[in-house]
Design an enzyme around this catalytic site. Structure first.
Site, PDB file in Angstrom:
ATOM      1  N   ASN A   3     -53.065  17.066 -34.879  1.00 57.05           N
ATOM      2  CA  ASN A   3     -53.665  18.115 -34.058  1.00 57.05           C
ATOM      3  C   ASN A   3     -54.405  19.144 -34.898  1.00 57.05           C
ATOM      4  O   ASN A   3     -55.499  19.602 -34.541  1.00 57.05           O
ATOM      5  CB  ASN A   3     -52.590  18.809 -33.230  1.00 57.05           C
ATOM      6  CG  ASN A   3     -51.758  17.850 -32.419  1.00 57.05           C
ATOM      7  OD1 ASN A   3     -50.544  17.760 -32.594  1.00 57.05           O
ATOM      8  ND2 ASN A   3     -52.388  17.090 -31.532  1.00 57.05           N
ATOM      9  N   GLY A  31     -47.613  21.388 -32.145  1.00 56.59           N
ATOM     10  CA  GLY A  31     -48.633  20.559 -32.780  1.00 56.59           C
ATOM     11  C   GLY A  31     -48.061  19.770 -33.941  1.00 56.59           C
ATOM     12  O   GLY A  31     -46.945  20.014 -34.406  1.00 56.59           O
ATOM     13  N   HIS A  32     -48.842  18.823 -34.404  1.00 56.94           N
ATOM     14  CA  HIS A  32     -48.518  18.036 -35.586  1.00 56.94           C
ATOM     15  C   HIS A  32     -49.780  17.893 -36.423  1.00 56.94           C
ATOM     16  O   HIS A  32     -50.864  18.349 -36.041  1.00 56.94           O
ATOM     17  CB  HIS A  32     -47.963  16.665 -35.201  1.00 56.94           C
ATOM     18  CG  HIS A  32     -46.557  16.707 -34.698  1.00 56.94           C
ATOM     19  ND1 HIS A  32     -45.492  17.042 -35.498  1.00 56.94           N
ATOM     20  CD2 HIS A  32     -46.045  16.476 -33.456  1.00 56.94           C
ATOM     21  CE1 HIS A  32     -44.381  17.006 -34.790  1.00 56.94           C
ATOM     22  NE2 HIS A  32     -44.682  16.674 -33.544  1.00 56.94           N
ATOM     23  N   ASP A  33     -49.635  17.232 -37.567  1.00 56.20           N
ATOM     24  CA  ASP A  33     -50.740  17.100 -38.508  1.00 56.20           C
ATOM     25  C   ASP A  33     -52.030  16.648 -37.828  1.00 56.20           C
ATOM     26  O   ASP A  33     -53.102  17.214 -38.065  1.00 56.20           O
ATOM     27  CB  ASP A  33     -50.343  16.101 -39.603  1.00 56.20           C
ATOM     28  CG  ASP A  33     -51.264  16.133 -40.796  1.00 56.20           C
ATOM     29  OD1 ASP A  33     -50.970  16.856 -41.763  1.00 56.20           O
ATOM     30  OD2 ASP A  33     -52.293  15.436 -40.767  1.00 56.20           O
ATOM     31  N   LEU A  50     -24.977  26.854 -41.071  1.00 56.71           N
ATOM     32  CA  LEU A  50     -24.782  28.086 -40.304  1.00 56.71           C
ATOM     33  C   LEU A  50     -25.395  27.904 -38.929  1.00 56.71           C
ATOM     34  O   LEU A  50     -26.499  27.371 -38.802  1.00 56.71           O
ATOM     35  CB  LEU A  50     -25.446  29.282 -40.992  1.00 56.71           C
ATOM     36  CG  LEU A  50     -24.935  29.719 -42.361  1.00 56.71           C
ATOM     37  CD1 LEU A  50     -25.780  30.873 -42.895  1.00 56.71           C
ATOM     38  CD2 LEU A  50     -23.470  30.125 -42.298  1.00 56.71           C
ATOM     39  N   LEU A  59     -27.150  29.861 -36.436  1.00 56.35           N
ATOM     40  CA  LEU A  59     -27.810  31.166 -36.330  1.00 56.35           C
ATOM     41  C   LEU A  59     -27.872  31.686 -34.902  1.00 56.35           C
ATOM     42  O   LEU A  59     -28.344  32.805 -34.674  1.00 56.35           O
ATOM     43  CB  LEU A  59     -29.224  31.081 -36.926  1.00 56.35           C
ATOM     44  CG  LEU A  59     -29.299  30.722 -38.412  1.00 56.35           C
ATOM     45  CD1 LEU A  59     -30.747  30.734 -38.887  1.00 56.35           C
ATOM     46  CD2 LEU A  59     -28.459  31.676 -39.249  1.00 56.35           C
ATOM     47  N   ASP A  93     -50.076  19.135 -43.155  1.00 51.42           N
ATOM     48  CA  ASP A  93     -48.698  19.466 -43.524  1.00 51.42           C
ATOM     49  C   ASP A  93     -48.589  19.891 -44.980  1.00 51.42           C
ATOM     50  O   ASP A  93     -47.957  20.903 -45.306  1.00 51.42           O
ATOM     51  CB  ASP A  93     -47.781  18.269 -43.281  1.00 51.42           C
ATOM     52  CG  ASP A  93     -47.477  18.036 -41.809  1.00 51.42           C
ATOM     53  OD1 ASP A  93     -47.904  18.852 -40.980  1.00 51.42           O
ATOM     54  OD2 ASP A  93     -46.810  17.037 -41.487  1.00 51.42           O
TER      55      ASP A  93
END
Length: 386
Positions: free
Chosen positions: A147, A143-145, A77, A79, A174
């Site tokens: 961070n 951000g990521h893990d 879909l 969105l 995460d």
């Protein structure tokens, strides 16, 4: 497999609309899908979940994607279009849970945030997994893990004394800070809905989750107001009884002899009974003991040491490679590596299900979906055609 499919599962009446990508959200919904929830991945029609494109591939999708998205369906879909939003709202009317991992404000700009969705389904449980949560000055930051564990104070303490911080190999924020709390929050909200009849918003911050992991360190800081140091705490290198030591063949052994009885057994097994009384000695003594133990462990191979400790309760274990781990009898006995028959790929190995229920265990019943594979089926089910 047929017998498993006939079994009643705890979440088989729950429908989940999963808008998440990559790791935290898909891990959360994987846990729900393994226990019977109908998890529908709502993907954009252009490239879908980014994880599909990772290397290595099993077919047109990555091994990573196949592992995280078994037991799920996929619908495409857009969105950003009125048509896509219309289809999604119809799905929401018949859904129990929506899970998304966009930055705060994205779903609101689409007109599909919780405040709007609960107007069409007040029983809906809406779970948002973000780095920093829906409130606070960092709420809109990317951000990521790495961070999140940095802000939580965890990364600063990970690594050896006087060395640089070491990034963990598994994604703590995460999974431990995001996916697991999200799954728990969703299940709590489903349970509460049985009482109130209405859904609610579940706000999951991966940073919050990691901070909550600091149970052994933060309470001590609150009391002493003294910053812990990398590689010097009880469980991260400060004690000789809780350390890794290299054997003669270059392989490593982990020693977790924290309790006096285990430490006594360990010292006796390596022929150093004189160290038994020094289990909680000051840091300078601990460093000396580690140096002495390192020299002793280097005199035998890892397999020779494991033979020594086979009948000795001292919490000594080998550091396994993946090749060794997947063949380990404990891993095998717990079915943590499962073989699944894929309709086009044949037998593929999958990570097993960690939650073991005695009456209604989780099952692997279907492969990861191809992009948009179930679009027509799902829209037909809700009385709409695309």
């Amino acid at each position: 497999m047929k017998g498993e499919m006939e079994m009643s599962l705890p979440l088989e009446s729950v429908r989940v609309l999963d808008l998440t990508r990559l790791l935290p959200g898909p891990y959360c919904t994987l846990m729900l899908a393994d226990f019977g929830a109908e998890v529908i991945k709502v993907e954009n029609p252009y490239n879908g979940d980014y994880a599909r494109g990772y290397e290595p591939n099993l077919d047109q999708d990555s091994a990573f994607f196949h592992s995280l998205n078994r037991n799920k369906k996929s619908i495409c879909l857009d969105l950003k279009t009125e048509e896509g939003k219309g289809y999604f709202l119809e799905l929401v009317k018949q859904a129990d849970v929506v899970v998304e991992s966009y930055r705060p404000g994205v779903m609101e700009r689409l007109g599909l945030d919780y405040e709007q969705l609960k107007k069409v389904n007040d029983r809906l449980i809406y779970c948002a997994i973000t780095g920093y949560g829906q409130t606070g000055p960092y709420r809109n930051q990317p951000g990521h893990d790495v961070n999140y564990i940095s802000y939580a104070g965890l990364l600063n303490l990970t690594g050896e004394k006087e060395g640089k911080p070491i990034i963990p190999s598994a994604q703590i924020a995460d999974i431990g800070g995001g996916a697991l709390p999200a799954a728990v929050g969703i299940l709590l909200a489903l349970l509460e809905r049985e009482k109130s009849g209405t859904g609610q918003f579940v706000d999951i911050s991966m940073l919050d989750g990691v901070v909550s992991w600091m149970q052994l360190l933060l309470p001590a800081f609150f009391k002493e107001e003294e910053e812990p140091k990398r590689g010097e705490q009880m469980l991260n290198g400060g004690l000789a009884c809780y350390e890794v030591y290299q054997a003669k063949d270059g392989k490593w052994l982990s020693v977790g002899a924290l309790e006096p009885k285990f430490w006594k057994n360990f010292c006796e097994a390596i022929g150093r009974e004189d160290l038994i009384s020094h289990i909680n000695s000051p840091p300078e003594v601990q460093e000396k003991m580690k140096s002495q133990i390192s020299g002793i462990v280097l005199t035998k191979t890892s397999s020779e040491w494991m033979e020594v400790f086979r009948e000795v309760e001292a919490c000594v274990t080998p550091l396994l490679t993946f090749e060794e781990m997947i063949k380990d009898p404990q891993i095998t006995a717990r079915e943590m590596i499962r073989t699944f028959e894929h309709d086009t790929l044949g037998s593929i190995r999958q990570i097993g299900i960690p939650v073991k229920l005695s009456g209604t265990p989780g099952i692997i019943h279907s492969r990861a979906p191809k992009l948009g594979e179930h679009t027509d089926e799902i829209l037909k089910k809700i009385g709409m055609k695309k």
